[in-house]
Design a protein around this motif. Sequence first.
Motif, PDB file in Angstrom:
ATOM      1  N   GLU A  44      35.602  56.818  66.414  1.00  0.00           N
ATOM      2  CA  GLU A  44      35.651  57.537  65.155  1.00  0.00           C
ATOM      3  C   GLU A  44      34.432  58.455  65.031  1.00  0.00           C
ATOM      4  OE1 GLU A  44      38.102  54.304  62.407  1.00  0.00           O
ATOM      5  OE2 GLU A  44      36.025  54.806  61.951  1.00  0.00           O
ATOM      6  N   ARG A  45      34.595  59.463  64.225  1.00  0.00           N
ATOM      7  CA  ARG A  45      33.484  60.371  63.984  1.00  0.00           C
ATOM      8  C   ARG A  45      32.403  59.618  63.208  1.00  0.00           C
ATOM      9  NH1 ARG A  45      35.071  66.327  62.254  1.00  0.00           N
ATOM     10  NH2 ARG A  45      35.941  65.273  60.423  1.00  0.00           N
ATOM     11  N   VAL A 100      26.451  69.982  47.118  1.00  0.00           N
ATOM     12  CA  VAL A 100      25.708  68.902  46.473  1.00  0.00           C
ATOM     13  C   VAL A 100      25.618  67.734  47.441  1.00  0.00           C
ATOM     14  CG1 VAL A 100      25.638  67.312  44.529  1.00  0.00           C
ATOM     15  CG2 VAL A 100      26.569  69.610  44.223  1.00  0.00           C
ATOM     16  N   SER A 101      24.473  67.110  47.490  1.00  0.00           N
ATOM     17  CA  SER A 101      24.294  65.939  48.343  1.00  0.00           C
ATOM     18  C   SER A 101      24.859  64.711  47.639  1.00  0.00           C
ATOM     19  CB  SER A 101      22.809  65.727  48.643  1.00  0.00           C
ATOM     20  OG  SER A 101      22.632  64.601  49.484  1.00  0.00           O
ATOM     21  N   ARG A 102      25.901  64.116  48.275  1.00  0.00           N
ATOM     22  CA  ARG A 102      26.577  62.978  47.644  1.00  0.00           C
ATOM     23  C   ARG A 102      26.705  61.807  48.604  1.00  0.00           C
ATOM     24  NH1 ARG A 102      31.852  66.268  46.117  1.00  0.00           N
ATOM     25  NH2 ARG A 102      31.403  66.964  48.235  1.00  0.00           N
ATOM     26  N   GLY A 103      25.842  61.758  49.574  1.00  0.00           N
ATOM     27  CA  GLY A 103      25.915  60.653  50.516  1.00  0.00           C
ATOM     28  C   GLY A 103      26.259  61.123  51.915  1.00  0.00           C
ATOM     29  N   ILE A 104      26.520  60.167  52.799  1.00  0.00           N
ATOM     30  CA  ILE A 104      26.717  60.512  54.207  1.00  0.00           C
ATOM     31  C   ILE A 104      28.146  60.326  54.691  1.00  0.00           C
ATOM     32  CG2 ILE A 104      24.300  59.981  54.720  1.00  0.00           C
ATOM     33  CD1 ILE A 104      25.271  57.375  56.009  1.00  0.00           C
ATOM     34  N   ARG A 105      29.039  59.916  53.840  1.00  0.00           N
ATOM     35  CA  ARG A 105      30.429  59.752  54.267  1.00  0.00           C
ATOM     36  C   ARG A 105      31.057  61.112  54.514  1.00  0.00           C
ATOM     37  NH1 ARG A 105      33.000  55.012  50.393  1.00  0.00           N
ATOM     38  NH2 ARG A 105      31.570  53.346  51.031  1.00  0.00           N
ATOM     39  N   GLU A 106      31.983  61.149  55.445  1.00  0.00           N
ATOM     40  CA  GLU A 106      32.657  62.412  55.776  1.00  0.00           C
ATOM     41  C   GLU A 106      33.286  63.058  54.555  1.00  0.00           C
ATOM     42  OE1 GLU A 106      34.439  60.771  59.940  1.00  0.00           O
ATOM     43  OE2 GLU A 106      35.247  62.645  59.183  1.00  0.00           O
ATOM     44  N   SER A 107      33.851  62.235  53.691  1.00  0.00           N
ATOM     45  CA  SER A 107      34.559  62.763  52.525  1.00  0.00           C
ATOM     46  C   SER A 107      33.636  63.468  51.542  1.00  0.00           C
ATOM     47  CB  SER A 107      35.301  61.635  51.814  1.00  0.00           C
ATOM     48  OG  SER A 107      34.384  60.640  51.386  1.00  0.00           O
ATOM     49  N   PHE A 109      31.545  65.763  52.307  1.00  0.00           N
ATOM     50  CA  PHE A 109      31.250  67.118  52.784  1.00  0.00           C
ATOM     51  C   PHE A 109      32.486  67.983  52.674  1.00  0.00           C
ATOM     52  CE2 PHE A 109      26.977  66.518  54.274  1.00  0.00           C
ATOM     53  CZ  PHE A 109      26.900  65.138  54.413  1.00  0.00           C
ATOM     54  N   ASP A 110      32.319  69.166  52.121  1.00  0.00           N
ATOM     55  CA  ASP A 110      33.443  70.044  51.823  1.00  0.00           C
ATOM     56  C   ASP A 110      33.776  71.012  52.945  1.00  0.00           C
ATOM     57  OD1 ASP A 110      31.924  70.153  48.620  1.00  0.00           O
ATOM     58  OD2 ASP A 110      33.701  68.998  49.166  1.00  0.00           O
ATOM     59  N   TYR A 111      32.806  71.311  53.772  1.00  0.00           N
ATOM     60  CA  TYR A 111      33.007  72.339  54.796  1.00  0.00           C
ATOM     61  C   TYR A 111      32.641  71.771  56.171  1.00  0.00           C
ATOM     62  CZ  TYR A 111      32.754  75.100  50.544  1.00  0.00           C
ATOM     63  OH  TYR A 111      32.956  75.584  49.279  1.00  0.00           O
ATOM     64  N   TRP A 112      33.459  72.144  57.157  1.00  0.00           N
ATOM     65  CA  TRP A 112      33.270  71.612  58.504  1.00  0.00           C
ATOM     66  C   TRP A 112      33.416  72.711  59.541  1.00  0.00           C
ATOM     67  CZ3 TRP A 112      32.175  66.534  59.775  1.00  0.00           C
ATOM     68  CH2 TRP A 112      32.207  65.626  58.712  1.00  0.00           C
ATOM     69  N   GLY A 113      32.659  72.571  60.628  1.00  0.00           N
ATOM     70  CA  GLY A 113      32.841  73.446  61.764  1.00  0.00           C
ATOM     71  C   GLY A 113      33.858  72.867  62.731  1.00  0.00           C
ATOM     72  N   GLN A 114      34.106  73.596  63.814  1.00  0.00           N
ATOM     73  CA  GLN A 114      35.103  73.182  64.792  1.00  0.00           C
ATOM     74  C   GLN A 114      34.533  72.256  65.848  1.00  0.00           C
ATOM     75  OE1 GLN A 114      38.485  73.937  64.617  1.00  0.00           O
ATOM     76  NE2 GLN A 114      37.760  74.511  62.591  1.00  0.00           N
ATOM     77  N   GLY A 115      33.227  72.191  65.936  1.00  0.00           N
ATOM     78  CA  GLY A 115      32.598  71.275  66.879  1.00  0.00           C
ATOM     79  C   GLY A 115      32.167  71.950  68.169  1.00  0.00           C
ATOM     80  N   THR A 116      31.191  71.345  68.799  1.00  0.00           N
ATOM     81  CA  THR A 116      30.727  71.804  70.104  1.00  0.00           C
ATOM     82  C   THR A 116      30.519  70.569  70.997  1.00  0.00           C
ATOM     83  OG1 THR A 116      29.066  73.154  71.263  1.00  0.00           O
ATOM     84  CG2 THR A 116      28.264  71.816  69.444  1.00  0.00           C
TER      85      THR A 116
END
Length: 122
Positions: A44-45, A100-107, A109-116
């Motif tokens: 899992e991520r 806004v900083s709301r913790g470290i869970r994936e949910s 965060f509103d914006y994501w990149g495609q990954g490297t």
Amino acid sequence: QVQLVESGGGLVQAGGSLRLSCTASGRTFSNGVMAWFRQAPGKEREFVGLIKGTGSTYYADFVKGRFTISRDNDKNIMYLQMNTLKAEDTAVYYCAASDVSRGIRESRFDYWGQGTQVTVSS
């Protein structure tokens, strides 16, 4: 349109270093939070670390002392300096951001990149 684009991944030998970049466009996160996550094959991520607009950072235990997150608010870029890399650091690394900083869970965060992809050979 908000975009996060990661770069800097590649193949490195164990013990080596890499620096990843995450360039944000369409929105500034100078008052928000940016973070790195990673996903290894078959797993899992997971959270790697984050940096707030104030510059304060927080890291997962498994990278403390080896990875450093920084950001250039003028350029809207976040960096992940990875040192003393291990084979188990092999993963796709993702950049994430939120106003806004709301913790470290994936949910949180509103914006994501495609990954490297980062591959560490042993």
